[in-house]
Structures are given as structure tokens and as C-alpha cells.
Scaffold this active site. Sequence first.
Site, mmCIF file in Angstrom:
data_model
loop_
_atom_site.group_PDB
_atom_site.id
_atom_site.type_symbol
_atom_site.label_atom_id
_atom_site.label_comp_id
_atom_site.label_asym_id
_atom_site.label_seq_id
_atom_site.Cartn_x
_atom_site.Cartn_y
_atom_site.Cartn_z
ATOM 1 N N LYS A 1 -7.901 1.678 -20.195
ATOM 2 C CA LYS A 1 -8.339 1.851 -21.573
ATOM 3 C C LYS A 1 -7.179 1.612 -22.553
ATOM 4 C CE LYS A 1 -12.338 3.140 -19.762
ATOM 5 N NZ LYS A 1 -12.068 3.441 -18.362
ATOM 6 N N TYR B 1 -16.526 12.246 -17.944
ATOM 7 C CA TYR B 1 -16.868 10.909 -17.477
ATOM 8 C C TYR B 1 -17.844 11.034 -16.308
ATOM 9 C CZ TYR B 1 -16.026 6.094 -15.920
ATOM 10 O OH TYR B 1 -16.173 4.781 -15.556
ATOM 11 N N ASP C 1 -8.010 15.187 -18.329
ATOM 12 C CA ASP C 1 -8.237 13.756 -18.515
ATOM 13 C C ASP C 1 -7.907 13.437 -19.966
ATOM 14 O OD1 ASP C 1 -9.305 11.186 -18.975
ATOM 15 O OD2 ASP C 1 -10.747 11.435 -17.334
ATOM 16 N N ARG D 1 0.829 -1.213 0.000
ATOM 17 C CA ARG D 1 0.000 0.000 0.000
ATOM 18 C C ARG D 1 0.861 1.260 0.000
ATOM 19 N NH1 ARG D 1 -2.077 2.591 4.368
ATOM 20 N NH2 ARG D 1 -1.883 0.745 5.693
#
Length: 401
Positions: free
Chosen positions: A212, A114, A187, A61
Amino acid sequence: MREHTFGPELGFATRAVHVGNDVDRDSGAIKRPITMANSYELPYDPTDMNWSSAGGNLYTRNGGVNQRYLQERIAALEGGEDCVVLASGVAALSGLFFSLLEQGDHVVFSSVTYIAVYRLLNELFNGKFGVETTLVDTSDPANVEAALRPNTRLIHIETPGNPTLSVSDIRAIADIAHRHGALLSVDNTFASPYNQRPLELGADFSVESLTKYINGHGDAMGGAIVGKTEYLDRVRAQAQVNLGGIISPFNAWLIMRGSATLPLRMKAHNENALAIARWLEGQPGVRFVAYPGLESHPGHAVAKRQMVPGFGGVLAFGLTGDHDTHNRFVSHLNVITSAVSLGHDESLIVFLGENDERQYLFPEEFHEGFFRLSVGIEDVEDLIADLRQALIATGLAEPEN
């Protein structure tokens, strides 16, 4: 064992293959392996360690080695100083907003974004944390400047915008942001760093959904923020370590593997999408087509300046027909798959109906429902044939003799 070093003077495709990869010291393998460990050996005296530090080999983490390799590659592809890779594109977006914004700050953001950004900035951040937000049509930079306030901390744009393919002028908006003491995040998911590099156009942050195009195979999730270390260290400490938005080592490895072929895939996406957009524009049963590579697109001139060498693999179009006509059209497709997401090797289509809550923000031609088509890397002749036979089967085109 020799270590490879790769500088910024190398070409995009060379960086996509080599940056972040090296010979594994233990095995001699020429591909770095997946390190699935969630914990690392501590030093002799660990008592003075900061358990919430980021970047060192302590606990995954806090940062893992596969994450670090991928960050090196994405920073190189985007032309940025530093990169943070997180669990998804939404983790990257929310992590950036959470780390940058304070109660009382103001954000201007694109009216076409989005859906998660719409939720985060139009509902969650203002409702929960007292961050003021303003939606504007960022395809006109004058709208952005008019919306600024003395407390504007961030401008966030998406170009091309999801799902209508609107285009915003990154350089012009970066100039506006910096004149007013604000930061600009972009973005870049629809374009990918192959076609567009926002940092080179003046943006402070480039955000990618690695799920993507950069992964490209529809089998892993991740998100990246690229920018200056002074800001990204804050993202690491807050969004990665304390909110826990870490990417899994396996997903980081998968995306690293997929990213090597990004230049080859994007060339095919660009060429296929432009050919299909031009073909659709000539079909009588097609009501409109939105693609930045078309001369008919209102943002074509801006896209031509800032999207080099191509316009991406996503387009939108609507049919001459009612709601059921659109669904029947999809039901007749054989090669193209009805599914969400984009940037996969295979072509994907999704019907966005008239009841979308963001319809009031879209141009009028989108109000009757439309498709978002993510064009894959199949043979373009097969994709056009699939679209043609679905139009014929739906009664929107005449059978060929």
C-alpha cells in the site's frame, strides 16, 4: 570505499531516502542493485551449516540481500528494533500469528479489520489449531479489557480500521495488554509510519502491508512486521524459512524504491483526503462520511493524539440511494478508478454492498452499502470535480449554472 551509517537522530524523510541504501561495492553505483540470485556461494566446509537458518546468504528463502536492505529501512521508519519483510501484508499477519500462537491461547482482535484477519482469527486459527478468539469493538478500550482471559496471549488491533475507519487508542490498549501479560500487535497500513508509529505508543508489533502506502505505486506486493528481535527471529524461522513466505528480490527492490518518496506522498494523501472528506460532508446526496480527520468522527480526539502529522488517505462514505445508485455513481467517475487496494498514487474506489458478511460488525450507517475511497496524489480540484460530476450524473446533485 566509504560506508554510510545513519542513526535514529535523523529526520523521517532523511531515513526514508538513506537507510538501507549504500554505494554498491562492485560497481560504485549509488543505488544498491537487485540481486536476483536464489542461491549463494557456500563456505569451504558447509557441513555444519543449519540449512533452516534465517538471515544469512545461503538460499533466498532463508533471506536475500534486497530483503535485508528493505528491513533496515522499514525498522528505521517505524522506530523499531528489528523487522521481517515477507511476500505480502497477509503473509506478515499470518506469519506473526502462526509464530506467536499455540493451541489453547486466546486472542482478542478488532471487530473492524481487513477481511484476511477476520478469516484467519475468526475461522482458520480457531478451527484448525485450537486458538480461542474473541471479536470486540476496540474503539472502546474497556471492551478489550472485559474480553481478556487468563490465557490471552495477543491483542490485535487495526487503526484506522478497514473499511469503516474506526479508531482505537493504541497507548491505552498497550497498557491493558501489558498489565495482563499479553502482547499487542497493530496493523498500521491505513496510517503508514509517516502518520502513526505504534511501537512508540507502546505496541509490541507494527504490521504493514508494504503493498500500500510504503510502496505507493501499485506495482509490488510485500508485508512487514516490526518489533523486537527475540520475537522476529521466531517469525523468520517459522513463517519465512519453513512456511516459505519470502518476498521476491524484485518486489523488495521496487518497494525500497517507492519508500523513498513516502513522506512527500503521504503529505499529499493527507491533505487531499481531508479536503475531499470535508467537501463530501457538505453534499446533500451524501448520507455519511467517515474520516478520522473530521471533527464529526467519533475517534477524532484519539486520532489527533496518535496520528501525527495527518489522518491518512482513506475515507468511507455512503450515498442517499439504493444499491444501483452506488454502482451508477462509480460508472460515471472518470479520474477515480474502481479497483481494490489503497495507497496508490492514483485514487481508487470500491463499493461494499449490503451483503458483506461483516456488516453485523459495522456501525448502522454502513449497513446500506458504502464506498471505501483511497485518495491519491492527483490535484485535489480534479478529484472533487470528478466526484461532483458523478453526483450530478447520478441525480444526487444539481448541475452548476
